[in-house]
Design a protein around this motif. Structure first.
Motif, PDB file in Angstrom:
ATOM      1  N   SER A 165       0.838  -1.134   0.100  1.00  0.00           N
ATOM      2  CA  SER A 165       0.016   0.052   0.080  1.00  0.00           C
ATOM      3  C   SER A 165       0.858   1.208  -0.132  1.00  0.00           C
ATOM      4  O   SER A 165       0.417   2.368  -0.723  1.00  0.00           O
ATOM      5  CB  SER A 165      -0.933   0.031   1.155  1.00  0.00           C
ATOM      6  OG  SER A 165      -1.912  -0.889   0.886  1.00  0.00           O
ATOM      7  N   ARG A 166       1.795   1.265   0.791  1.00  0.00           N
ATOM      8  CA  ARG A 166       2.676   2.609   0.875  1.00  0.00           C
ATOM      9  C   ARG A 166       3.633   2.883  -0.343  1.00  0.00           C
ATOM     10  O   ARG A 166       3.409   4.081  -0.931  1.00  0.00           O
ATOM     11  CB  ARG A 166       3.684   2.426   1.939  1.00  0.00           C
ATOM     12  CG  ARG A 166       2.869   2.557   3.489  1.00  0.00           C
ATOM     13  CD  ARG A 166       2.555   3.669   3.677  1.00  0.00           C
ATOM     14  NE  ARG A 166       1.891   3.684   5.048  1.00  0.00           N
ATOM     15  CZ  ARG A 166       1.306   5.070   5.470  1.00  0.00           C
ATOM     16  NH1 ARG A 166       1.471   6.037   4.729  1.00  0.00           N
ATOM     17  NH2 ARG A 166       0.520   5.006   6.549  1.00  0.00           N
ATOM     18  N   ALA A 169       0.810   4.044  -2.755  1.00  0.00           N
ATOM     19  CA  ALA A 169       0.547   5.300  -2.724  1.00  0.00           C
ATOM     20  C   ALA A 169       1.684   6.219  -2.979  1.00  0.00           C
ATOM     21  O   ALA A 169       1.392   7.559  -3.616  1.00  0.00           O
ATOM     22  CB  ALA A 169       0.225   5.734  -1.115  1.00  0.00           C
ATOM     23  N   LEU A 173       1.026   9.169  -6.099  1.00  0.00           N
ATOM     24  CA  LEU A 173       1.149  10.650  -5.720  1.00  0.00           C
ATOM     25  C   LEU A 173       2.200  11.232  -6.401  1.00  0.00           C
ATOM     26  O   LEU A 173       1.626  12.410  -7.143  1.00  0.00           O
ATOM     27  CB  LEU A 173       1.638  10.612  -4.400  1.00  0.00           C
ATOM     28  CG  LEU A 173       0.537  10.690  -3.044  1.00  0.00           C
ATOM     29  CD1 LEU A 173       1.304  10.503  -1.393  1.00  0.00           C
ATOM     30  CD2 LEU A 173      -0.679  11.891  -3.043  1.00  0.00           C
ATOM     31  N   LEU A 220      -6.136   8.043  -1.073  1.00  0.00           N
ATOM     32  CA  LEU A 220      -6.168   7.899   0.253  1.00  0.00           C
ATOM     33  C   LEU A 220      -6.518   6.837   0.972  1.00  0.00           C
ATOM     34  O   LEU A 220      -5.926   6.531   2.104  1.00  0.00           O
ATOM     35  CB  LEU A 220      -7.694   8.724   0.679  1.00  0.00           C
ATOM     36  CG  LEU A 220      -8.199   9.244   1.950  1.00  0.00           C
ATOM     37  CD1 LEU A 220      -7.085   9.714   2.560  1.00  0.00           C
ATOM     38  CD2 LEU A 220      -9.312   9.730   2.133  1.00  0.00           C
ATOM     39  N   LEU A 223      -3.105   5.200   1.700  1.00  0.00           N
ATOM     40  CA  LEU A 223      -2.396   5.893   2.904  1.00  0.00           C
ATOM     41  C   LEU A 223      -3.075   5.391   4.096  1.00  0.00           C
ATOM     42  O   LEU A 223      -2.386   5.351   5.100  1.00  0.00           O
ATOM     43  CB  LEU A 223      -2.672   7.290   2.502  1.00  0.00           C
ATOM     44  CG  LEU A 223      -1.749   7.956   1.540  1.00  0.00           C
ATOM     45  CD1 LEU A 223      -2.358   9.513   1.486  1.00  0.00           C
ATOM     46  CD2 LEU A 223      -0.282   7.791   1.683  1.00  0.00           C
ATOM     47  N   SER A 231      -7.697  -1.542  -0.440  1.00  0.00           N
ATOM     48  CA  SER A 231      -7.379  -0.358  -0.707  1.00  0.00           C
ATOM     49  C   SER A 231      -7.751  -0.093  -2.059  1.00  0.00           C
ATOM     50  O   SER A 231      -8.573   0.936  -2.562  1.00  0.00           O
ATOM     51  CB  SER A 231      -6.096   0.115  -0.688  1.00  0.00           C
ATOM     52  OG  SER A 231      -5.676   0.109   0.978  1.00  0.00           O
TER      53      SER A 231
END
Length: 292
Positions: A165-166, A169, A173, A220, A223, A231
């Motif tokens: 997930s990180r 993200a 971004l 979002l 995160l 997610s």
């Protein structure tokens, strides 16, 4: 005075309530309109609504209290989401009472004239309304469409490629923020070249902001949650929600068909997301990339 039945009296009370609510709502909205001519039009319509109320009162013999909640609701909707949206939404509500008019036309002499007045009011309002936010609706559509299609697809592909997930993200971004500036710059150059009357800088700002907001809503979930598949599902639901809300706004403000625009935009975004998800699976396997 025409004699009316008990049922007709109830119908007239419904119309009476709509007129008094319209009177106070338009009077309140006139106070927030900056253009003096437009404010005068709205004040005039407010006065007409009161006249209609008094006509119906002469039949029912009753005073009807205005619905303060409804008046304040439409007022704040217009303040927050724009006068065009607020008035069109209110006019949509008034269209529902036309069924009642059809039942009264033969028996109540004033019904035909008041119905004609209501239709005239709507025409006057639609001719008057020309908000900046709607003049640049095309720029907002451009930003939303590109962010939904490109980033939803990118996040779906990254999900299977990285499975973290990180990392998803972070990559999302970087991709989304860079793309928002690129899209704003392209929109600026396009409008400057076309010279279609729109301010290129404002158009670029609307495009960039719409893109950035969509980017944040889509990223979002990655995160907040550690489970990358959950997610992704949340991101897709966010995308559908954004599509639904924006298309509802535009369909009301512009009079477009909501279902057609919503399903078309949703099908494109979800189709690209599915393709990208499968592509990420294929490419990660081909390159031998494994999640940590």
């Amino acid at each position: 005075m025409t004699t009316i039945t008990a049922q007709q009296k109830e119908h007239l009370k419904v119309l009476q309530r709509e007129e008094i609510n319209g009177h106070f709502t338009y009077a309140k909205l006139a106070g927030v309109v900056k253009d003096a001519n437009n404010a005068a039009v709205i004040k005039h319509i407010s006065g007409e609504e009161l006249k209609h109320y008094n006509v119906w009162k002469s039949y029912t013999g009753e005073d009807i209290k205005p619905n303060k909640f409804k008046i304040n609701l439409y007022y704040w909707i217009a303040k927050i989401l724009g006068l065009t949206f607020g008035i069109r939404l209110m006019e949509q509500g008034e269209e529902k009472v036309q069924v009642i008019y059809s039942k009264l036309l033969d028996d109540v002499p004033e019904a035909a004239q008041i119905l004609a007045d209501e239709e005239k009011h709507e025409d006057e309002l639609m001719e008057m309304l020309d908000e900046e936010s709607l003049r640049y609706a095309g720029s907002v559509v451009l930003g939303l469409n590109d962010a939904l299609v490109e980033l939803t697809g990118a996040l779906a592909g990254l999900t299977f490629a990285f499975k973290d997930s990180r990392t998803i993200a972070l990559a999302g971004l970087i991709t989304g923020i860079s793309a928002s500036f690129s899209m704003a710059a392209s929109d600026y150059l396009s409008n400057k070249a076309d010279d279609d009357g729109k301010n290129p800088t404002r158009s670029a700002i609307y495009t960039g902001i719409a893109y950035l907001i969509t980017v944040m809503l889509l990223i979002l979930p990655f995160l907040i949650l550690s489970n990358y598949m959950v997610s992704l599902v949340w991101t897709l639901l966010n995308a559908i929600l954004v599509i639904a809300l924006f298309n509802y706004y535009i369909s009301v403000a512009r009079g477009y068909n909501f279902k057609q625009r919503f399903f078309e935009m949703a099908a494109i975004s979800m189709g690209v997301a599915l393709f990208s998800f499968l592509l990420g699976n294929v490419i990660s396997g081909w390159l031998g990339v494994k999640s940590s």
